[in-house]
Design a protein around this motif. Structure first.
Motif, PDB file in Angstrom:
ATOM      1  N   LEU A   1      40.957  50.015  39.272  1.00 29.03           N
ATOM      2  CA  LEU A   1      41.433  48.642  39.349  1.00 29.03           C
ATOM      3  C   LEU A   1      40.394  47.735  38.705  1.00 29.03           C
ATOM      4  O   LEU A   1      39.223  47.749  39.103  1.00 29.03           O
TER       5      LEU A   1
ATOM      6  N   THR B   1      39.045  43.959  37.896  1.00 25.87           N
ATOM      7  CA  THR B   1      39.162  42.555  38.287  1.00 25.87           C
ATOM      8  C   THR B   1      39.364  41.674  37.068  1.00 25.87           C
ATOM      9  O   THR B   1      40.002  40.619  37.153  1.00 25.87           O
TER      10      THR B   1
ATOM     11  N   VAL C   1      47.034  41.542  46.044  1.00 25.25           N
ATOM     12  CA  VAL C   1      46.465  41.104  44.773  1.00 25.25           C
ATOM     13  C   VAL C   1      46.539  39.588  44.699  1.00 25.25           C
ATOM     14  O   VAL C   1      47.620  38.997  44.795  1.00 25.25           O
TER      15      VAL C   1
ATOM     16  N   PHE D   1      46.707  46.991  48.934  1.00 19.93           N
ATOM     17  CA  PHE D   1      45.957  45.785  48.608  1.00 19.93           C
ATOM     18  C   PHE D   1      46.887  44.587  48.493  1.00 19.93           C
ATOM     19  O   PHE D   1      48.070  44.728  48.176  1.00 19.93           O
TER      20      PHE D   1
ATOM     21  N   TYR E   1      41.191  41.782  44.767  1.00 16.31           N
ATOM     22  CA  TYR E   1      41.969  42.754  45.539  1.00 16.31           C
ATOM     23  C   TYR E   1      41.503  42.700  46.990  1.00 16.31           C
ATOM     24  O   TYR E   1      40.384  43.115  47.307  1.00 16.31           O
TER      25      TYR E   1
END
Length: 214
Positions: free
Chosen positions: A52, A54, A125, A123, A138
């Protein structure tokens, strides 16, 4: 579930590895040091399920292709930065070397705020632009942690003197998204030590009108 912090790459960007008791893991922002990072993951017998991101600045993506190829896992990134992985000008690596830092396109593009489930991991988001237009955070409720990249730091905020950055947008993201999380939430920052929402509400000069942008 638990997580570990691993400073990687040329500016020691924090990668984070969230994992459960079965060794399944999510990797956030693998910024460099590809082979040592791979070795550390294997030494811990971790089984990564996804990367993932950012955001897609160079210091957060340096080990993306190596790690995803070794473990055969997908990459998630906000759609506003869909082409930044391949573009050294956009990811700010154009002056580092002739070829810059690049990675292949992400397999999954995030569009809007949403719930995201990957295996046993869930999560929330949050879109948190300002440092970059596609910055996301997250929030992982089971560990009371938000993996926020370069949005909020201990006593600081993300740089806004970069192309496509905007300080007012960043401060709005922090106030409207991150500071609305529970105060005991850990903030897993892109650089420096981990902090908490309560600590930054109380002592961050940039959030209390005392800091200077940058």
């Amino acid at each position: 579930m638990n997580w570990k912090q691993a400073p990687l790459g040329p500016v020691q960007t924090n990668a984070f590895v969230l994992y459960n008791e079965d060794g399944e893991a999510i990797i956030f922002d693998p910024g460099g040091d590809s082979e040592p990072f791979e070795a550390a993951l294997k030494k811990e017998n971790l089984k990564p399920l996804a990367i993932l991101l950012t955001h897609a600045h160079f210091d957060h993506i340096g080990a993306v292709d190596h790690i995803r190829d070794v473990f055969n896992i997908p990459v998630y990134l906000h759609e506003r930065e869909a082409h930044w992985l391949q573009d050294p000008t956009k990811n700010l690596s154009v002056n580092m070397s002739p070829e810059g830092v690049t990675a292949r396109p992400a397999e999954h593009l995030i569009n809007g705020e949403q719930s995201l489930a990957i295996g046993p991991f869930a999560f929330r988001v949050l879109e948190t632009p300002g440092h970059s237009p596609g910055s996301v955070s997250y929030y992982h409720e089971p560990t009371d942690t938000v993996f926020s990249g370069d949005v909020l730091f201990q006593s600081g905020i993300g740089r806004t003197d970069l192309p496509d950055a905007d300080e007012a947008t960043l401060l709005n993201s922090i106030h409207q998204k991150l500071l609305e999380l529970p105060e005991d939430t850990s903030v897993a920052c892109g650089h420096g030590p981990v902090t908490t929402i309560s600590a930054e509400m109380d002592g961050n000069p940039f959030l209390n009108g005392l800091g200077e942008g940058g």
